[in-house]
Design a protein around this motif. Structure first.
Motif, PDB file in Angstrom:
ATOM      1  N   LEU A   1       0.848  -1.205   0.000  1.00 15.78           N
ATOM      2  CA  LEU A   1       0.000   0.000   0.000  1.00 15.78           C
ATOM      3  C   LEU A   1       0.871   1.237   0.000  1.00 15.78           C
ATOM      4  CD1 LEU A   1      -2.916  -0.725   2.467  1.00 15.78           C
ATOM      5  CD2 LEU A   1      -3.087  -0.189   0.047  1.00 15.78           C
ATOM      6  N   TRP A   2       1.928   1.199   0.856  1.00 16.68           N
ATOM      7  CA  TRP A   2       2.805   2.354   0.963  1.00 16.68           C
ATOM      8  C   TRP A   2       3.511   2.621  -0.353  1.00 16.68           C
ATOM      9  CZ3 TRP A   2       8.175   2.968   0.629  1.00 16.68           C
ATOM     10  CH2 TRP A   2       8.633   4.236   1.032  1.00 16.68           C
ATOM     11  N   ARG A   3       3.940   1.515  -0.992  1.00 16.02           N
ATOM     12  CA  ARG A   3       4.726   1.680  -2.217  1.00 16.02           C
ATOM     13  C   ARG A   3       3.879   2.105  -3.412  1.00 16.02           C
ATOM     14  NH1 ARG A   3       7.746  -3.659  -3.192  1.00 16.02           N
ATOM     15  NH2 ARG A   3       8.291  -2.663  -5.149  1.00 16.02           N
ATOM     16  N   PHE A   4       2.669   1.471  -3.520  1.00 12.06           N
ATOM     17  CA  PHE A   4       1.937   1.647  -4.778  1.00 12.06           C
ATOM     18  C   PHE A   4       0.728   2.572  -4.673  1.00 12.06           C
ATOM     19  CE2 PHE A   4       3.997  -2.513  -5.096  1.00 12.06           C
ATOM     20  CZ  PHE A   4       4.834  -2.222  -6.157  1.00 12.06           C
ATOM     21  N   ARG A   5       0.159   2.710  -3.488  1.00 17.30           N
ATOM     22  CA  ARG A   5      -1.062   3.494  -3.439  1.00 17.30           C
ATOM     23  C   ARG A   5      -0.812   4.902  -2.928  1.00 17.30           C
ATOM     24  NH1 ARG A   5      -6.366   0.733  -1.169  1.00 17.30           N
ATOM     25  NH2 ARG A   5      -5.712  -0.712  -2.764  1.00 17.30           N
ATOM     26  N   PHE A   6      -0.025   5.023  -1.832  1.00 18.37           N
ATOM     27  CA  PHE A   6       0.106   6.336  -1.221  1.00 18.37           C
ATOM     28  C   PHE A   6       1.438   7.010  -1.568  1.00 18.37           C
ATOM     29  CE2 PHE A   6      -3.754   5.653   0.724  1.00 18.37           C
ATOM     30  CZ  PHE A   6      -3.791   4.418   1.377  1.00 18.37           C
ATOM     31  N   GLY A   7       2.468   6.177  -1.687  1.00 22.58           N
ATOM     32  CA  GLY A   7       3.750   6.667  -2.171  1.00 22.58           C
ATOM     33  C   GLY A   7       4.321   7.841  -1.405  1.00 22.58           C
ATOM     34  N   TRP A   8       4.602   8.900  -2.150  1.00 22.39           N
ATOM     35  CA  TRP A   8       5.342  10.018  -1.564  1.00 22.39           C
ATOM     36  C   TRP A   8       4.541  10.775  -0.526  1.00 22.39           C
ATOM     37  CZ3 TRP A   8       3.523  14.968  -1.979  1.00 22.39           C
ATOM     38  CH2 TRP A   8       2.523  15.184  -2.942  1.00 22.39           C
ATOM     39  N   GLN A   9       3.179  10.744  -0.629  1.00 23.52           N
ATOM     40  CA  GLN A   9       2.371  11.443   0.373  1.00 23.52           C
ATOM     41  C   GLN A   9       2.636  10.871   1.761  1.00 23.52           C
ATOM     42  OE1 GLN A   9       1.159  10.149  -2.500  1.00 23.52           O
ATOM     43  NE2 GLN A   9      -0.612  11.279  -3.252  1.00 23.52           N
ATOM     44  N   VAL A  10       2.693   9.544   1.835  1.00 23.99           N
ATOM     45  CA  VAL A  10       2.940   8.893   3.121  1.00 23.99           C
ATOM     46  C   VAL A  10       4.335   9.247   3.607  1.00 23.99           C
ATOM     47  CG1 VAL A  10       3.262   6.664   4.248  1.00 23.99           C
ATOM     48  CG2 VAL A  10       1.334   7.000   2.739  1.00 23.99           C
ATOM     49  N   ALA A  11       5.287   9.198   2.702  1.00 19.05           N
ATOM     50  CA  ALA A  11       6.673   9.497   3.070  1.00 19.05           C
ATOM     51  C   ALA A  11       6.789  10.918   3.618  1.00 19.05           C
ATOM     52  CB  ALA A  11       7.584   9.325   1.863  1.00 19.05           C
ATOM     53  N   ALA A  12       6.133  11.864   2.908  1.00 15.42           N
ATOM     54  CA  ALA A  12       6.210  13.268   3.324  1.00 15.42           C
ATOM     55  C   ALA A  12       5.546  13.458   4.684  1.00 15.42           C
ATOM     56  CB  ALA A  12       5.543  14.159   2.270  1.00 15.42           C
ATOM     57  N   SER A  13       4.334  12.887   4.853  1.00 11.06           N
ATOM     58  CA  SER A  13       3.627  13.081   6.116  1.00 11.06           C
ATOM     59  C   SER A  13       4.367  12.408   7.258  1.00 11.06           C
ATOM     60  CB  SER A  13       2.193  12.575   6.021  1.00 11.06           C
ATOM     61  OG  SER A  13       2.185  11.278   5.532  1.00 11.06           O
TER      62      SER A  13
END
Lengths: 167, 199
Positions: free
Chosen positions: A92-104
């Motif tokens: 999910l982190w890699r394909f769905r949310f990506g950079w948004q998750v990383a930034a938050s």
């Protein structure tokens, strides 16, 4: 044969022509034997197809409701099991949310780190008196001078005499 | 034509998961879907599967049916036609090599024959059925939907996704092609020669 009339023949047979066009077609048909023959042939063909439809309407269906019901139930069961097959958090982190998750996550981490650093100082301060000796409560000119030269956040028991309870 | 209120009630109930309502829809509409699939596929085995697949999909997606856009049967036919096209495409791909390599192979294998036989036994001319089946896919589909399924041009346009005008044009061209094909077959040449020799 006039190709224009040929194109109108099916519409004529099916009664879809406007009154004016119908009159023109009929006028042509009275003059043209080829078109009359073609009209008869196509009308016969259409009639034969409609009769074939009547015959086909007696074709027994072998589609079974039990099969449809079983397939629908199987699909419903498969859908109900779907949550078990959801992607892993990593996917999910890699394909769905990506950079948004990383930034938050980076923002949250930064806020937490700064809060912890400040609260760490505040939390440590009250603990100091429990390791203090009563003699250290007296503020002398030497200690005051020494405190002034120390860094503000330096951990030192002698820095907080006024906060400690008296003996 | 079926009572719209009754159909709407069945659809509403089936959308809420009512199995008897879904079964009622199947029993009411499956014969028409089956017959159309049998005509399009021209064999006796696959229409059963296509009809069942059509209803599994339709009954699970009933909420997507828009009564303002098309009649319920047209919507079902749209789903069935798409499945028939896929089935025919796959069948063509799998049967073509046999046709290429088998010299004595005549048009129509055993399962294809059975529907033709069934119709011929009830008075439908074999030549007519063979001519319909020999039309190009678009023309054949249009002619079958018009004459053997009894659909209007607007309904054919919707179900075949080509528009009413194109549907009318395809049927017209299809009938002209059928007429030509049957005229070419006509009376066998030797019989014709004998006939004029007697004159």
């Amino acid at each position: 044969m006039d190709m224009h009339i040929s194109d109108q023949l099916l519409a004529y047979i099916e009664g879809r022509l406007t009154p004016e066009t119908r009159t023109q077609v009929e006028a042509h048909l009275t003059e043209c034997a080829d078109c009359r023959a073609e009209l008869d042939a196509r009308r016969g063909l259409a009639t034969e197809l409609v009769n074939a439809r009547r015959t086909l309407s007696r074709l027994p269906t072998r589609a079974r409701w039990e099969t449809v019901r079983a397939q629908m139930r199987a699909q419903t069961r498969a859908q109900l099991r779907l949550p078990l097959r959801t992607p892993s958090p990593l996917r999910l982190w890699r394909f769905r949310f990506g950079w948004q998750v990383a930034a938050s996550m980076a923002v949250v981490l930064a806020v937490l780190t700064s809060n912890l650093a400040l609260s760490g100082v505040r939390a440590e301060t009250p603990s100091v008196p429990f390791i203090q000796t009563p003699a250290a409560h007296v503020v002398t000119a030497d200690t005051a001078t020494a405190q002034a030269t120390r860094p503000l956040l330096h951990r030192d028991s002698t820095f907080t005499p006024t906060l400690t309870p008296g003996p | 034509m079926m009572n719209d209120e009754r159909l709407n009630q069945w659809i509403d109930d089936a959308c809420r998961g009512d199995e008897p309502a879904a079964e009622a829809i199947f029993r009411r509409y499956s014969p028409a879907v089956f017959r159309m699939a049998a005509s399009l596929l021209n064999n006796a085995d696959d229409p059963e599967e296509v009809t069942q697949d059509t209803f599994v999909y339709a009954l699970r997606n009933l909420s997507r049916y828009d009564p303002t856009r098309s009649a319920f049967q047209t919507w079902l036919f749209t789903i069935a036609i798409s499945r028939c096209r896929n089935k025919r495409r796959r069948k063509w791909l799998t049967t073509l090599p046999l046709g290429w390599f088998t010299r004595n192979e005549t048009r129509g294998t055993a399962p294809l024959r059975s529907l033709e036989d069934w119709l011929a036994a009830r008075g439908v001319r074999r030549e007519l059925w063979a001519a319909v089946q020999s039309l190009s896919p678009k023309l054949r589909e249009a002619v079958i939907l018009r004459f053997l399924a009894g659909m209007s041009y607007a309904e054919i346009g919707e179900a075949a996704d080509c528009g009413a005008k194109a549907a009318e044009s395809r049927v017209r061209t299809g009938i002209a092609a059928l007429r030509k094909r049957l005229a070419e077959q006509g009376v066998p040449q030797d019989e014709w020669l004998e006939a004029i020799a007697d004159m």
